[in-house]
Design an enzyme around this catalytic site. Structure first.
Site, PDB file in Angstrom:
ATOM      1  N   SER A  13      35.509  17.788  56.262  1.00  0.00           N
ATOM      2  CA  SER A  13      35.373  18.686  55.124  1.00  0.00           C
ATOM      3  C   SER A  13      34.419  18.038  54.140  1.00  0.00           C
ATOM      4  O   SER A  13      34.745  17.025  53.517  1.00  0.00           O
ATOM      5  CB  SER A  13      36.746  18.893  54.464  1.00  0.00           C
ATOM      6  OG  SER A  13      36.548  19.400  53.172  1.00  0.00           O
ATOM      7  N   HIS A  38      33.139  21.544  57.956  1.00  0.00           N
ATOM      8  CA  HIS A  38      34.039  22.436  57.227  1.00  0.00           C
ATOM      9  C   HIS A  38      33.604  22.525  55.759  1.00  0.00           C
ATOM     10  O   HIS A  38      33.465  21.501  55.086  1.00  0.00           O
ATOM     11  CB  HIS A  38      35.457  21.872  57.343  1.00  0.00           C
ATOM     12  CG  HIS A  38      36.529  22.702  56.741  1.00  0.00           C
ATOM     13  ND1 HIS A  38      37.116  23.764  57.407  1.00  0.00           N
ATOM     14  CD2 HIS A  38      37.153  22.626  55.538  1.00  0.00           C
ATOM     15  CE1 HIS A  38      38.052  24.297  56.641  1.00  0.00           C
ATOM     16  NE2 HIS A  38      38.087  23.628  55.488  1.00  0.00           N
ATOM     17  N   ASP A  40      34.587  24.049  52.115  1.00  0.00           N
ATOM     18  CA  ASP A  40      35.648  24.652  51.307  1.00  0.00           C
ATOM     19  C   ASP A  40      35.026  25.437  50.169  1.00  0.00           C
ATOM     20  O   ASP A  40      34.502  24.872  49.212  1.00  0.00           O
ATOM     21  CB  ASP A  40      36.569  23.551  50.770  1.00  0.00           C
ATOM     22  CG  ASP A  40      37.414  22.965  51.880  1.00  0.00           C
ATOM     23  OD1 ASP A  40      38.100  23.741  52.561  1.00  0.00           O
ATOM     24  OD2 ASP A  40      37.367  21.741  52.083  1.00  0.00           O
ATOM     25  N   MET A  42      35.509  27.696  47.096  1.00  0.00           N
ATOM     26  CA  MET A  42      36.572  28.032  46.129  1.00  0.00           C
ATOM     27  C   MET A  42      35.976  28.767  44.930  1.00  0.00           C
ATOM     28  O   MET A  42      34.894  28.398  44.458  1.00  0.00           O
ATOM     29  CB  MET A  42      37.245  26.748  45.655  1.00  0.00           C
ATOM     30  CG  MET A  42      37.773  25.889  46.784  1.00  0.00           C
ATOM     31  SD  MET A  42      38.739  24.504  46.168  1.00  0.00           S
ATOM     32  CE  MET A  42      38.904  23.526  47.676  1.00  0.00           C
ATOM     33  N   HIS A  71      35.610  27.931  54.940  1.00  0.00           N
ATOM     34  CA  HIS A  71      36.995  28.277  54.601  1.00  0.00           C
ATOM     35  C   HIS A  71      36.959  28.938  53.228  1.00  0.00           C
ATOM     36  O   HIS A  71      36.738  28.269  52.220  1.00  0.00           O
ATOM     37  CB  HIS A  71      37.803  26.968  54.616  1.00  0.00           C
ATOM     38  CG  HIS A  71      39.204  27.096  54.107  1.00  0.00           C
ATOM     39  ND1 HIS A  71      39.979  25.994  53.796  1.00  0.00           N
ATOM     40  CD2 HIS A  71      39.984  28.178  53.869  1.00  0.00           C
ATOM     41  CE1 HIS A  71      41.165  26.385  53.385  1.00  0.00           C
ATOM     42  NE2 HIS A  71      41.194  27.710  53.410  1.00  0.00           N
ATOM     43  N   MET A  73      38.334  30.320  50.096  1.00  0.00           N
ATOM     44  CA  MET A  73      39.493  30.372  49.196  1.00  0.00           C
ATOM     45  C   MET A  73      39.056  31.197  47.997  1.00  0.00           C
ATOM     46  O   MET A  73      38.866  30.694  46.887  1.00  0.00           O
ATOM     47  CB  MET A  73      39.905  28.943  48.803  1.00  0.00           C
ATOM     48  CG  MET A  73      40.655  28.240  49.922  1.00  0.00           C
ATOM     49  SD  MET A  73      40.594  26.451  49.774  1.00  0.00           S
ATOM     50  CE  MET A  73      39.061  26.129  50.617  1.00  0.00           C
ATOM     51  N   MET A 142      47.317  25.721  56.582  1.00  0.00           N
ATOM     52  CA  MET A 142      47.152  24.759  55.483  1.00  0.00           C
ATOM     53  C   MET A 142      48.336  23.801  55.459  1.00  0.00           C
ATOM     54  O   MET A 142      49.495  24.230  55.460  1.00  0.00           O
ATOM     55  CB  MET A 142      47.083  25.485  54.136  1.00  0.00           C
ATOM     56  CG  MET A 142      45.832  26.311  53.891  1.00  0.00           C
ATOM     57  SD  MET A 142      44.293  25.390  53.963  1.00  0.00           S
ATOM     58  CE  MET A 142      44.493  24.183  52.658  1.00  0.00           C
ATOM     59  N   ASP A 178      44.562  21.899  58.196  1.00  0.00           N
ATOM     60  CA  ASP A 178      43.689  21.509  57.082  1.00  0.00           C
ATOM     61  C   ASP A 178      44.523  20.970  55.930  1.00  0.00           C
ATOM     62  O   ASP A 178      45.324  21.690  55.347  1.00  0.00           O
ATOM     63  CB  ASP A 178      42.898  22.754  56.643  1.00  0.00           C
ATOM     64  CG  ASP A 178      41.860  22.438  55.584  1.00  0.00           C
ATOM     65  OD1 ASP A 178      41.648  21.248  55.273  1.00  0.00           O
ATOM     66  OD2 ASP A 178      41.257  23.407  55.080  1.00  0.00           O
TER      67      ASP A 178
END
Ligand code: DX5
Ligand code: ZN
Length: 224
Positions: A13, A38, A40, A42, A71, A73, A142, A178
């Site tokens: 990540s 990966h 993230d 957000m 991913h 979010m 998660m 994750d």
């Protein structure tokens, strides 16, 4: 695009990498033999943190051929699916808690030519996945609450992986875990049935990424 590999994959990540020189970090990871990155994403709304978006993905896309696993979010993911495709994402996961028309969203991701993941928070019942197991390409389970790298692994997460594995049965759908995965628990993650292991701080605490990959892979398959 279906996930092929029978064995597990490590997906660093990059939120936990040296963000001051992302291009170099990504190239170092590729050279070390990593296959999946990966990201993230957000929005400061679905989760209490804001990370990076399209310009960063686009810039990095020019630097590497690695699989981009984003991913999301974020709320309102539907609005941005095409933009993530254009920015070079290969895998896209959306949260079951953030999608009101989950099946439709998964379908849109796949119709855009991406692999579709459905992410689920530690406090959400696995029952919420019942309707999507026949359609998603992978489930992102998660093992911390989403928002930050470097949190402690939530202990019942491997039980949830084992339960999810049972529910998946003969379907081809993969399990990605994750949050809080590190050398100490990587063996259990793989034996519980995880196919893709996202690792932030547990990976980037190694200075040399080639050694990280070798040592973590050795530990993950210890005794096999
Ligand atoms: C948390 C993110 C994770 C995180 C992983 O919201 O989804 O991908 O960056 O970092 P570690 O492995 O440090 O928990
Ligand atoms: Zn993540």
């Amino acid at each position: 695009m279906a996930l092929k590999s029978k064995t597990f994959k490590l997906a660093p990540s990059i939120l936990a990498s040296d963000l001051s020189c992302l291009g170099t970090e990504v190239q170092k990871l590729e050279k070390a033999g990593i296959e999946v990155l990966h990201f993230d994403i957000m929005d400061g709304n679905f989760v209490p943190n804001i990370t990076f978006g399209f310009p960063v993905l686009q810039a990095l896309r020019k630097k590497t051929k690695l699989i981009f696993d984003a991913h999301l979010m974020i709320n309102n993911a539907d609005r941005y699916l095409e933009d993530f495709k254009k920015a070079g994402c290969d895998w896209l996961s959306v949260h079951v808690e953030a999608c009101s028309h989950l099946h439709g969203t998964v379908q849109k991701i796949q119709n855009l030519g991406m692999t579709a993941g459905v992410a689920i928070n530690p406090g959400t019942s696995l029952d919420e996945l019942n309707g999507i197991l026949d359609f998603a390409d992978f489930i992102l389970l998660m093992s911390v609450n989403p928002g930050f790298a470097g949190q402690s692994f939530i202990e019942n997460s491997f039980e949830r992986v084992r339960e999810l594995k049972k529910r998946i049965g003969k379907r081809k759908i993969k399990i990605q875990i994750d949050g809080g995965i590190k050398k100490e628990n990587i063996r259990e993650a793989v034996s519980a049935g995880c196919d893709i292991l996202v690792m932030g701080t547990g990976f980037f605490s190694f200075k040399d990424y080639k050694i990280a990959l070798i040592e973590l892979s050795k530990e993950a398959t210890r005794g096999d």
